[in-house]
Design a protein around this motif. Structure first.
Motif, PDB file in Angstrom:
ATOM      1  N   VAL A 185      -0.047  -4.880  -3.653  1.00 45.70           N
ATOM      2  CA  VAL A 185       0.438  -5.598  -4.830  1.00 45.70           C
ATOM      3  C   VAL A 185      -0.292  -5.044  -6.041  1.00 45.70           C
ATOM      4  CG1 VAL A 185       0.945  -7.709  -3.521  1.00 45.70           C
ATOM      5  CG2 VAL A 185      -1.300  -7.438  -4.616  1.00 45.70           C
ATOM      6  N   PRO A 186       0.261  -5.196  -7.241  1.00 44.60           N
ATOM      7  CA  PRO A 186      -0.432  -4.711  -8.446  1.00 44.60           C
ATOM      8  C   PRO A 186      -1.802  -5.364  -8.603  1.00 44.60           C
ATOM      9  CG  PRO A 186       1.864  -5.265  -8.942  1.00 44.60           C
ATOM     10  CD  PRO A 186       1.606  -5.747  -7.550  1.00 44.60           C
ATOM     11  N   GLY A 187      -2.769  -4.574  -9.029  1.00 43.98           N
ATOM     12  CA  GLY A 187      -4.099  -5.085  -9.304  1.00 43.98           C
ATOM     13  C   GLY A 187      -5.049  -5.062  -8.134  1.00 43.98           C
ATOM     14  N   VAL A 188      -4.575  -4.612  -6.961  1.00 44.61           N
ATOM     15  CA  VAL A 188      -5.402  -4.700  -5.766  1.00 44.61           C
ATOM     16  C   VAL A 188      -6.621  -3.778  -5.833  1.00 44.61           C
ATOM     17  CG1 VAL A 188      -4.223  -2.915  -4.404  1.00 44.61           C
ATOM     18  CG2 VAL A 188      -5.222  -4.906  -3.255  1.00 44.61           C
ATOM     19  N   GLU A 189      -6.600  -2.790  -6.712  1.00 44.22           N
ATOM     20  CA  GLU A 189      -7.727  -1.870  -6.834  1.00 44.22           C
ATOM     21  C   GLU A 189      -8.809  -2.381  -7.779  1.00 44.22           C
ATOM     22  OE1 GLU A 189      -7.994   0.730  -5.000  1.00 44.22           O
ATOM     23  OE2 GLU A 189      -5.996   0.619  -4.120  1.00 44.22           O
ATOM     24  N   ALA A 190      -8.614  -3.537  -8.384  1.00 44.17           N
ATOM     25  CA  ALA A 190      -9.570  -4.048  -9.383  1.00 44.17           C
ATOM     26  C   ALA A 190     -10.896  -4.423  -8.731  1.00 44.17           C
ATOM     27  CB  ALA A 190      -8.978  -5.252 -10.095  1.00 44.17           C
ATOM     28  N   VAL A 191     -11.957  -4.344  -9.509  1.00 43.81           N
ATOM     29  CA  VAL A 191     -13.271  -4.794  -9.052  1.00 43.81           C
ATOM     30  C   VAL A 191     -13.200  -6.296  -8.786  1.00 43.81           C
ATOM     31  CG1 VAL A 191     -15.686  -5.078  -9.697  1.00 43.81           C
ATOM     32  CG2 VAL A 191     -14.449  -3.005 -10.365  1.00 43.81           C
ATOM     33  N   GLY A 192     -13.622  -6.702  -7.607  1.00 40.73           N
ATOM     34  CA  GLY A 192     -13.545  -8.109  -7.243  1.00 40.73           C
ATOM     35  C   GLY A 192     -12.449  -8.403  -6.248  1.00 40.73           C
ATOM     36  N   CYS A 193     -11.707  -7.376  -5.833  1.00 39.87           N
ATOM     37  CA  CYS A 193     -10.726  -7.505  -4.765  1.00 39.87           C
ATOM     38  C   CYS A 193     -11.179  -6.612  -3.625  1.00 39.87           C
ATOM     39  CB  CYS A 193      -9.326  -7.104  -5.222  1.00 39.87           C
ATOM     40  SG  CYS A 193      -8.041  -7.346  -3.964  1.00 39.87           S
ATOM     41  N   ALA A 194     -11.404  -7.191  -2.456  1.00 45.65           N
ATOM     42  CA  ALA A 194     -11.944  -6.438  -1.330  1.00 45.65           C
ATOM     43  C   ALA A 194     -11.372  -7.004  -0.037  1.00 45.65           C
ATOM     44  CB  ALA A 194     -13.472  -6.514  -1.312  1.00 45.65           C
ATOM     45  N   SER A 195     -11.669  -6.350   1.062  1.00 41.86           N
ATOM     46  CA  SER A 195     -11.202  -6.826   2.355  1.00 41.86           C
ATOM     47  C   SER A 195     -12.195  -7.814   2.950  1.00 41.86           C
ATOM     48  CB  SER A 195     -11.020  -5.654   3.322  1.00 41.86           C
ATOM     49  OG  SER A 195     -12.280  -5.129   3.706  1.00 41.86           O
ATOM     50  N   ALA A 196     -11.662  -8.776   3.690  1.00 41.59           N
ATOM     51  CA  ALA A 196     -12.535  -9.713   4.392  1.00 41.59           C
ATOM     52  C   ALA A 196     -13.387  -8.974   5.416  1.00 41.59           C
ATOM     53  CB  ALA A 196     -11.696 -10.793   5.065  1.00 41.59           C
ATOM     54  N   THR A 197     -12.855  -7.886   5.959  1.00 39.51           N
ATOM     55  CA  THR A 197     -13.621  -7.091   6.925  1.00 39.51           C
ATOM     56  C   THR A 197     -14.915  -6.578   6.312  1.00 39.51           C
ATOM     57  OG1 THR A 197     -11.621  -6.404   8.079  1.00 39.51           O
ATOM     58  CG2 THR A 197     -13.575  -5.046   8.394  1.00 39.51           C
ATOM     59  N   GLU A 349       0.507 -10.571  -7.205  1.00 36.66           N
ATOM     60  CA  GLU A 349      -0.267  -9.723  -8.122  1.00 36.66           C
ATOM     61  C   GLU A 349      -1.702 -10.223  -8.197  1.00 36.66           C
ATOM     62  OE1 GLU A 349      -0.293  -8.351 -12.860  1.00 36.66           O
ATOM     63  OE2 GLU A 349       1.328  -9.614 -12.062  1.00 36.66           O
ATOM     64  N   ILE A 350      -2.636  -9.287  -8.205  1.00 36.79           N
ATOM     65  CA  ILE A 350      -4.028  -9.618  -8.490  1.00 36.79           C
ATOM     66  C   ILE A 350      -4.189  -9.579  -9.998  1.00 36.79           C
ATOM     67  CG2 ILE A 350      -6.437  -9.046  -8.092  1.00 36.79           C
ATOM     68  CD1 ILE A 350      -4.889  -9.808  -5.555  1.00 36.79           C
ATOM     69  N   LEU A 351      -4.592 -10.694 -10.588  1.00 41.39           N
ATOM     70  CA  LEU A 351      -4.744 -10.762 -12.039  1.00 41.39           C
ATOM     71  C   LEU A 351      -6.085 -10.162 -12.447  1.00 41.39           C
ATOM     72  CD1 LEU A 351      -3.409 -14.411 -12.513  1.00 41.39           C
ATOM     73  CD2 LEU A 351      -2.130 -12.256 -12.568  1.00 41.39           C
ATOM     74  N   VAL A 352      -6.041  -9.344 -13.491  1.00 42.21           N
ATOM     75  CA  VAL A 352      -7.226  -8.585 -13.909  1.00 42.21           C
ATOM     76  C   VAL A 352      -7.553  -8.913 -15.364  1.00 42.21           C
ATOM     77  CG1 VAL A 352      -8.262  -6.297 -14.098  1.00 42.21           C
ATOM     78  CG2 VAL A 352      -6.562  -6.751 -12.315  1.00 42.21           C
TER      79      VAL A 352
END
Length: 470
Positions: A185-197, A349-352
């Motif tokens: 989804v848009p914004g997934v590369e933003a700082v503060g978005c990561a995998s639970a793994t 969307e991940i809001l940035v």
């Protein structure tokens, strides 16, 4: 979770002393926060649930590993049989345990990390202390003089796959599913978005994630996906750090959690609560284990009471989930940190923010059709958050030199024999998540590895495997 058939158990207590992780307890010794499991156990193996009765041959059963006594290998001569296992997680250890039942077999295990046991060490939540005791069983297996574990040894870096195959008569690849399914989804590369793994690896001290840092200075964290891993992460984020201090949690993660400002963890799933990805035992542990869990009654309003839908033996699990969620929704909301479960939401969307960091997430509202699929309604809601963790499943990665099913994220195989097209590759086998996909629990790998080793033995006795030795 192990269930005991209440209709055949004679309460002799033998399994209580034999279970390597203490998973089996007499019903009268269950603590108050585990009393639900008496009814869950009976429902799992009973002939009836509520007013619905099932014929014996339709009763729902979880897969269990057969217990038998191995017959000697029917292989001429007295030369030892050399088998390599790549990886040292649960599937690898169970495969080694199965192989070492044959006195002629010698096993060499190749582990990339400096410590063995994979997800049993680095994937299980630190406060699940009883689950982590499976490593005692693995320690026992590892002490066998015919098992040699080579840590800090990576295939492709320290030894090639071809070299490995030339050293051993058979190779079992047990590399697991080390990556996450990506969220697109848009914004997934933003700082503060990561995998639970990565978050799990961080708080468990996994060397691949030890240097990560997570911003816990905001009030809300959103977890996309509602499987068991998501509930584990939510529980750790809202737990009392003083309680966690008595677990195996990494010290740098504990220090960060002590200063955390997080007061709410929102766990969202795209489908309805009756088909949520978390298991019933995990939900029971969350609801009765002290966590402050919140469910909006409106989330459950569209559901029927699900009294074991349409007579399918496994539907009582969905019924139990919904019943427990209804109970949770009726509880008064306690002050303090809370875990909020939301359903029928899909990330759009991940809001940035202007600083390039995550400021929230846009969630699409779904409705559920007759088949159980989530259908977008076109409506959405924005939720503020300082951290978004994705937990939508693990995925296997391709192994150089071996075929790979990119759609399923597994190495193509027939009951553990690696396939090139429709033909098996001589001496190559798989077990665990890279064999079947990321499903099941630690114990599921016992059955899985037993099947793979049975195929290896069959090929060995048929003279299919090479006699090449170290």
């Amino acid at each position: 979770m192990l269930y005991i058939d209440p209709s055949t158990c004679v309460d002799c207590g033998a399994c209580v002393s034999a279970c390597p992780v203490g998973a089996i307890k007499p019903g009268h010794r269950l603590p108050d926060d585990q009393q639900r499991f008496l009814d869950i156990n009976a429902g799992q193996y009973g002939d009836s649930v509520g007013d619905v009765r099932f014929p014996v041959d339709q009763k729902f059963r979880l897969p269990m590993a057969p217990m038998d006594h191995p017959t000697p290998l029917r292989v001429p001569g007295n030369t030892p049989v050399s088998v390599a296992i790549v990886g040292s997680g649960p599937s690898a250890m169970y495969a080694a345990d199965e192989l070492l039942r044959y006195p002629r077999v010698e096993v060499t295990m190749y582990e990339r990390l400096s410590s063995p046991f994979g997800l049993a060490r680095f994937g299980v939540a630190p406060d699940h202390t009883e689950t982590r005791t499976v490593m005692r069983l693995f320690d026992t297996i590892a002490r066998d003089p015919r098992l040699n574990i080579l840590v800090d040894t990576e295939i492709g870096r320290d030894i090639t796959l071809d070299e490995l195959r030339s050293r051993h008569q058979a190779v079992i690849w047990a590399g697991g599913a080390p990556t996450d399914r990506p969220l697109t989804v848009p914004g997934v590369e933003a700082v503060g978005c990561a995998s639970a793994t990565s978050f799990v690896g961080w708080y468990n001290g996994h060397p691949d994630y030890a240097d990560l840092d997570f911003d816990l200075s905001h009030e809300r964290v959103v977890l996309v996906g509602n499987g068991n891993v998501a509930l584990d992460v939510a529980r750790i984020l809202t737990a009392d750090p003083e309680y966690l201090a008595n677990t195996s949690i990494s010290r740098h993660a504990l220090a960060k959690l002590r200063t955390s400002a997080v007061s709410e963890v929102l766990v969202v799933g795209r489908r309805g609560p009756d088909v949520a990805a978390f298991t019933l035992p995990e939900l029971v542990g969350l609801a009765d284990g002290g966590s402050n869990v919140v469910v909006d009654p409106l989330e459950l309003a569209a559901l029927s009471d699900l009294p074991v839908a349409q007579g399918h033996p496994g539907d009582h699990v969905a019924a139990e989930k919904v019943a427990l969620l209804r109970e949770i929704s009726a509880r008064p909301v306690r002050p303090g940190k809370k875990i909020r479960l939301a359903f029928r939401r899909s990330p759009e969307e991940i809001l940035v923010g202007a600083d390039g960091k995550v400021s929230g997430i846009r969630l699409g509202i779904n409705e559920i059709d007759a088949s159980g699929a989530a259908i977008a309604t076109g409506s959405s809601v924005d939720v503020s958050a300082g951290l978004v963790l994705t937990s939508i499943g693990y995925r296997g990665v391709a192994v150089p030199g071996l075929p790979f099913d990119d759609g399923r994220g597994v190495i193509p195989n027939d009951r553990g024999r690696v396939l090139s097209g429709e033909a098996p590759i001589q001496g190559m086998y798989v077990t665990g998540w890279i064999k079947r996909g990321p499903s099941g629990f630690i114990g599921t790998n016992k059955t899985d590895s037993t099947e793979t080793v049975a195929m290896l033995r069959e090929d060995l006795e048929a003279g299919v495997l090479s006699s090449a030795m170290v």
